[in-house]
Design an enzyme around this catalytic site. Sequence first.
Site, mmCIF file in Angstrom:
data_model
loop_
_atom_site.group_PDB
_atom_site.id
_atom_site.type_symbol
_atom_site.label_atom_id
_atom_site.label_comp_id
_atom_site.label_asym_id
_atom_site.label_seq_id
_atom_site.Cartn_x
_atom_site.Cartn_y
_atom_site.Cartn_z
ATOM 1 N N GLY A 93 73.495 80.937 80.859
ATOM 2 C CA GLY A 93 73.187 80.949 79.598
ATOM 3 C C GLY A 93 73.504 82.114 78.372
ATOM 4 N N HIS A 94 74.743 81.484 77.528
ATOM 5 C CA HIS A 94 75.215 82.427 76.502
ATOM 6 C C HIS A 94 74.511 82.709 74.984
ATOM 7 C CE1 HIS A 94 79.267 80.801 78.918
ATOM 8 N NE2 HIS A 94 77.880 80.827 79.923
ATOM 9 N N LYS A 129 80.529 86.279 77.471
ATOM 10 C CA LYS A 129 81.556 84.677 77.517
ATOM 11 C C LYS A 129 81.195 83.975 75.977
ATOM 12 C CE LYS A 129 80.051 83.211 81.191
ATOM 13 N NZ LYS A 129 79.837 84.315 81.877
HETATM 14 P P1 GDP Z 1 77.082 85.358 79.116
HETATM 15 O O1 GDP Z 1 76.614 84.606 80.138
HETATM 16 O O2 GDP Z 1 78.362 85.535 79.964
HETATM 17 O O3 GDP Z 1 77.805 84.775 77.447
HETATM 18 O O4 GDP Z 1 76.366 86.703 78.780
HETATM 19 P P2 GDP Z 1 74.588 87.228 78.524
HETATM 20 O O5 GDP Z 1 74.585 86.231 76.947
HETATM 21 O O6 GDP Z 1 74.015 86.183 79.569
HETATM 22 O O7 GDP Z 1 73.948 88.707 78.655
HETATM 23 C C1 GDP Z 1 75.430 89.057 77.906
HETATM 24 C C2 GDP Z 1 74.117 90.359 77.513
HETATM 25 O O8 GDP Z 1 74.794 91.055 76.813
HETATM 26 C C3 GDP Z 1 74.105 89.336 76.263
HETATM 27 O O9 GDP Z 1 72.141 90.000 76.649
HETATM 28 C C4 GDP Z 1 75.016 90.228 74.690
HETATM 29 O O10 GDP Z 1 73.979 89.746 74.256
HETATM 30 C C5 GDP Z 1 75.106 91.234 75.023
HETATM 31 N N1 GDP Z 1 75.836 92.049 75.060
HETATM 32 C C6 GDP Z 1 77.736 91.140 74.757
HETATM 33 N N2 GDP Z 1 78.464 92.286 74.711
HETATM 34 C C7 GDP Z 1 77.668 93.394 74.723
HETATM 35 C C8 GDP Z 1 78.253 94.392 74.020
HETATM 36 O O11 GDP Z 1 79.312 94.770 73.999
HETATM 37 N N3 GDP Z 1 77.110 95.899 74.223
HETATM 38 C C9 GDP Z 1 75.946 95.462 74.453
HETATM 39 N N4 GDP Z 1 75.269 96.067 74.396
HETATM 40 N N5 GDP Z 1 75.174 94.230 74.788
HETATM 41 C C10 GDP Z 1 76.399 93.189 74.508
HETATM 42 P P1 IMO Z 2 76.116 82.670 82.755
HETATM 43 O O1 IMO Z 2 77.474 81.005 82.609
HETATM 44 C C1 IMO Z 2 74.540 84.988 86.120
HETATM 45 C C2 IMO Z 2 74.791 82.451 89.716
HETATM 46 C C3 IMO Z 2 72.555 82.783 90.628
HETATM 47 C C4 IMO Z 2 72.353 81.982 91.760
HETATM 48 C C5 IMO Z 2 74.281 81.803 92.210
HETATM 49 C C6 IMO Z 2 74.233 80.225 92.183
HETATM 50 O O2 IMO Z 2 75.124 82.850 82.069
HETATM 51 O O3 IMO Z 2 77.679 83.645 83.623
HETATM 52 P P2 IMO Z 2 72.602 78.402 90.378
HETATM 53 O O4 IMO Z 2 72.274 78.619 89.759
HETATM 54 O O5 IMO Z 2 74.830 78.087 90.466
HETATM 55 O O6 IMO Z 2 72.409 77.415 92.120
HETATM 56 O O7 IMO Z 2 73.317 79.681 91.067
HETATM 57 O O8 IMO Z 2 74.633 81.992 90.916
HETATM 58 N N1 IMO Z 2 74.268 82.351 88.438
HETATM 59 C C7 IMO Z 2 74.495 83.176 87.413
HETATM 60 N N2 IMO Z 2 74.651 84.456 87.239
HETATM 61 N N3 IMO Z 2 75.083 84.271 85.047
HETATM 62 C C8 IMO Z 2 75.597 82.778 85.193
HETATM 63 O O9 IMO Z 2 75.764 82.131 84.403
HETATM 64 C C9 IMO Z 2 75.120 82.049 86.381
HETATM 65 N N4 IMO Z 2 75.122 80.663 86.860
HETATM 66 C C10 IMO Z 2 74.058 80.899 87.909
HETATM 67 O O10 IMO Z 2 71.963 83.737 90.152
HETATM 68 O O11 IMO Z 2 73.288 83.547 92.244
HETATM 69 MG MG MG Z 3 75.070 84.076 81.124
#
Ligand code: GDP
Ligand code: IMO
Ligand code: MG
Length: 426
Positions: free
Chosen positions: A40-41, A16
Amino acid sequence: MKADVLLGLQWGDEGKGKIVDVFTPRYDIIARFQGGPNAGHTLEFNGIKHVLRTIPSGIFRENSINIIGNGVVIDPVVVIAEIEALKKMGVDVKAKLLFAKKAHLILPSHRLLDAASEASKGSEKIGSTLKGIGPTYMDKTGRNGIRIGDITLPNFKTKYAALVEKHKQILSHHNYEYNLEAMEPEWFAAIEELKSYQQIDSEHYLNEAIRNNKTILAEGAQGSLLDIDFGSYPFVTSSNTICAGACTGLGIPPNRIGNVYGIFKAYCTRVGSGPFPTELFDEVGQGIRDRGNEYGSVTKRPRRTGWLDLPALKYAVMINGVTELLMMKADILSGLETLQVCTAYNYQGLQIDHLPFDYSPELLTPVYTELPGWNQDLTGLNNVDDIPEALNNYIAFIEQYTGVPVSVVSVGPDRTQTLMRKAVTV
Ligand code: GDP
Ligand code: IMO
Ligand code: MG
């Protein structure tokens, strides 16, 4: 102008943050609508990798206003650390970041309650990120919570003391040792810092923006399968992660929602406990984890990995009213000779296309369709016409199953590694 919504369709971490950052130049305002620092985005650009927890992912772009909405829960310590990191990178946070007065605060004792509750569940634990999310939303719905708008009011400290007293009573029923006094100084220091940031009545601000034809993108956290109502309860988070959450978490009326962008990985991952029908326990799953760097952005836990689950994706499309699909991490599947895609489940001798209310995961097996893989490294692609035929077929299969077009294919973590299949309408 209607507000668009961008949200995750799986169990979170779909990418995202990356896509919000890519889309931000098309929007005046980016607004987070739920969740807290359990999120964690990750954003990558110009060789920089940055993880945001509470602050919307539009913050790095010039001229974007970023709002932390009323549906979000805020840990002052975390958000101040985020702000400090951004300031060091030259971001003018004070000018660009606005807090909804009605957003609830995570107290140090909420984190203690989260930890005590998880510890008491033993092997039944949710796998929470332990950031105090559940207890804070419990106090919100229990009508005990403290909101960020309270921090400048004269009775703030009294409210704090009363709520902490309630928490201490609950903690006394847990066999859980803690030292709250050690946690409080940095929390109050962060509260003082927060007083210098702009607070708004976000529902008025956003509706006025809609009337003035400003463009708004609502940013979700977590994913639809972690939604408190429609996720795999109780293994869920404590907020409405689905599109409806953008309405309640920002004060935007349903008939002012425009496009709903649904993000999914080309495969599935999940952190924490709970059902995961297509989970892989073999070297294919480990390969996806290694190539995709599937380790939590917040807790660093290894993410569980598995094949794409189309019944689950279609379910998420349905409850969100997704208008466009965005497929992430297609590059990670490169090199696999064949791909399995789950199209139904076998459950007690029946073939079904959604999970029954009271199903037992051990009695359920996915029904797979095998599709050819592709060998090509996708990370350098910059033209949709160069997408390998097998990937185009994979995408077409998903589009046909869900009935929704895939408008974006992401082939790497960087901003630039994003292929637009159709002009995205704003
Ligand atoms: P979010 O929580 O939905 O914002 O996603 P996260 O940041 O937690 O996890 C997505 C991970 O995949 C991050 O490390 C991004 O840098 C990485 N990522 C996102 N899009 C791509 C992609 O198309 N390819 C690869 N290899 N990594 C990606
Ligand atoms: P983003 O926005 C992935 C999961 C936790 C646990 C459950 C409940 O980066 O996609 P909580 O801390 O809300 O009590 O945890 O939801 N969880 C996530 N898994 N991405 C997240 O956020 C998450 N936020 C919570 O691992 O299973
Ligand atoms: Mg995340």
